[in-house]
Write an enzyme that holds these catalytic residues in place. Structure first.
Site: not given
Ligand code: HPA
Length: 270
Positions: A30, A61, A83, A85-86, A113, A211-212, A235, A247
Site C-alpha cells: 500500500s 494497489h 490478501h 481478507y479479500e 505498510a 495484514m500481508s 501509523n 486506509h
Molecule cells: N494494522 C494492520 N495493518 C496495517 C496497519 C495497522 O495498524 N497499518 C497499515 N497496515
C-alpha cells in the site's frame, strides 16, 4: 488442476510475452509503488489478464505486474498484492509470487505498510523484517504439498535471509536511511486491530503489525528463494485514546515515507 500446473502455465504465459528471466521479485504494498517508476519497463500486464491470478480489490494497489530492469538487473515487480481478507485462498494469495520464483526470481523482496507497535517507532520509519509471526490462522503451505515446489515441512528458523539482510542494511547505510530491525506480525484483517490485540502482539514480541507478507514469505522460503522484507511504519498501532486508523491515512503516510524505501531498495538491487 494441481497448483503447480497452474503456476507453470502462468510462467509460460509470462515468458511468452517477454523473454527475460527476472532475478528479483518485488512485492510493493500500500502506497509503496514509487519503486516502479525506477523500472525500465519491458512489459506491464494487469493481474486480470494473467490466467489463474486473482485481482487486487484494494484501491491504492495498481494491480499489475511490471517486468523490466533496474540498473541492468532483471526484475518482476508486483504493483500491489492480493490478501486473504479479500476472500482469496492462501494458495491464491501466493500464486503469482510462486510463479515468479519458478520463472527464475531467486530473490524476493516483500514490502508493506504496517502499524508500529514498538514504542521507538514513528510513522515514516523503516524496519527490516528479521522474523515474523503468522497470526492469519492459516499457512500458505496448507493442502497438498507438491514436492516440485518444496518440502512438506520446511524449516522456518532462517525464513528471512541473513546475507540479504546484511546487504540491505549496508545499502541503507550507504544512502543515509535508518533501518530498524524487528518482527512483523501478520493479522488476517481487514479490520485494524483492537488495543487488546495490540497488547497481545507486543507481549508476543511483535514490533509492527500488518495484514500481508507472512504467507508470501512462507511460500517463497518453501521454494528456496531468498526472502527479505521491509516495512514502512505508516501509523501508530491501535491504542486506547489514540488516533483513528484509516486506509487513507495509511496510504498517505506510506506515500510520504515510500521515497526512503525506494532509495534503499534501488541501492540494494544495484
Ligand atoms: N494494522 C494492520 N495493518 C496495517 C496497519 C495497522 O495498524 N497499518 C497499515 N497496515
Amino acid at each position: 488442476m494441481l497448483e503447480y500446473d497452474m503456476i507453470r502455465q502462468i510462467c509460460a504465459f509470462l515468458y511468452d510475452k517477454c523473454h527475460i528471466d527476472p532475478e528479483f521479485a518485488l512485492v510493493l504494498g500500500s502506497g509503496l509503488d514509487g519503486l516502479s517508476r525506477a523500472v525500465e519497463p519491458v512489459m506491464e500486464i494487469p493481474y486480470s489478464d494473467i490466467p489463474y491470478v486473482p485481482t487486487s480489490t484494494v484501491q491504492s494497489h495498481a494491480g499489475s505486474l511490471l517486468v523490466g530492469t533496474i540498473n541492468g538487473r532483471n526484475v518482476a515487480v508486483m504493483r500491489g498484492r492480493v490478501h486473504l481478507y479479500e476472500g482469496n485462498s492462501p494458495a491464491e494469495v501466493v500464486r503469482l509470487l510462486r510463479s515468479l520464483i519458478i520463472w527464475g526470481a531467486g530473490n524476493v523482496i516483500l514490502t508493506n505498510a504496517a502499524g508500529g507497535i514498538n514504542s521507538a517507532f514513528l510513522p515514516g520509519d523503516l524496519m527490516l523484517i528479521e522474523d515474523q509471526i503468522n497470526m492469519q490462522g492459516v499457512s500458505s503451505l496448507t493442502g497438498f504439498n507438491d514436492d516440485r515446489m518444496g518440502t512438506r515441512f520446511p524449516d522456518m528458523s532462517t525464513l528471512y535471509d541473513e546475507d540479504c539482510n546484511t546487504d540491505i542494511m549496508s545499502a541503507a547505510k550507504k544512502v543515509g536511511v535508518h533501518l530498524y530491525r524487528g518482527v512483523y506480525a501478520g493479522m488476517h484483517g481487514p479490520a485494524f486491530e483492537t488495543p487488546a490485540e495490540i497488547n497481545m502482539l507486543r507481549i508476543m514480541g511483535a514490533d509492527v503489525v500488518g495484514m500481508s507478507t507472512v504467507l508470501e514469505a512462507e511460500a517463497a522460503h518453501h521454494m528456496g528463494a531468498k526472502v527479505t522484507g521491509v516495512t514502512l511504519v505508516s501509523n501508530f498501532a491501535a491504542k486506547k485514546g489514540g488516533e483513528k486508523i484509516t486506509h487513507e491515512s495509511v496510504s498517505a503516510a506510506s506515500k510520504a515515507g515510500g521515497e526512503k524505501l525506494t532509495k534503499v531498495l534501488l541501492e540494494y538491487i544495484s
